[in-house]
Scaffold this motif. Sequence first.
Motif: not given
Lengths: 209, 84
Positions: A56-57, A75, A77, A175, A178-179, A182, A188, A192, B1-6, B30-31, B34
Amino acid sequence: VIAYKFLRAGAEGPFTGFAWPLPADDGEPGAWVSGDCLRGACASGVHACRPSDLPIWLCDELWVAELAGDVVHARSKVVAPRGRLVRRVAEWTPDASAQLSEACARRARRHASAVLRASGLSAAEEELHAFSLDEMADADSPAPRAGARVSAALGYASDAAMVTRAGGPAASVAYIAVRAAMHAADSAAAGARERQWQARWMRDRLSLA
Amino acid sequence: VVSHDDLTCQELVELINEYLEEELSPDERTRFEEHLVYCDPCVNYVGQMRRTISLVGSLKEEHLDPAARDELIAAFRGWKAQRT
């Protein structure tokens, strides 16, 4: 607590611009940094990654960091009152970053394949698999008259291939993957799982504990 | 690790003032950050905003050409009159 920290080139914080004190040549860790040393909102403490947070980072340099005090798990980190750089992860190089991009672009294609298969477009799926990543960035859609769901899946795969071929940031390709995950699973949780796959890739490639 | 609320790019634009003024909650921040990791256009946007704030913050009234100042005042008055 040992964690990881992604920094810009020159051991600079990507959002604060803070210049982190470097470890000494003899291996002695860098000076301790507390939240007070950091600007504004980062005064809450030193931010670092768990291994699962790494994809993520993504940034230029990866460091092993030691955290002290009460570590709060957030969340994506961890945050601690104090931290210091222990050593740079030498295996995280531009070449490793490019390899991660390529791996993620292949994953995006795999997710597009799953959508084609589920839509009964096996010929298009075979055509997609025959493309190299380079070819995929330019290729016409193997299913031009398919619906929006297939088009979006192929779009993710094509975007990932294009960014990879252009040498774009691994963070962007990761990223997109990831999309794509999904979208393919319509869930979702699949995103993850894709991040977990990326974290495992990094752990193995970078020989992280 | 969630991605649905990017965060989307549009949401980032809406939150940029709070981000720069350090008023976002830790989770929102953080969001926001990210999103900046993977979105180069938004990184450029945040950089432009930082530079604009820095430049405008260093301007003083006497730096303004009198004609430009009068033009600005007239424009603001006209804008205000249209709204009332």
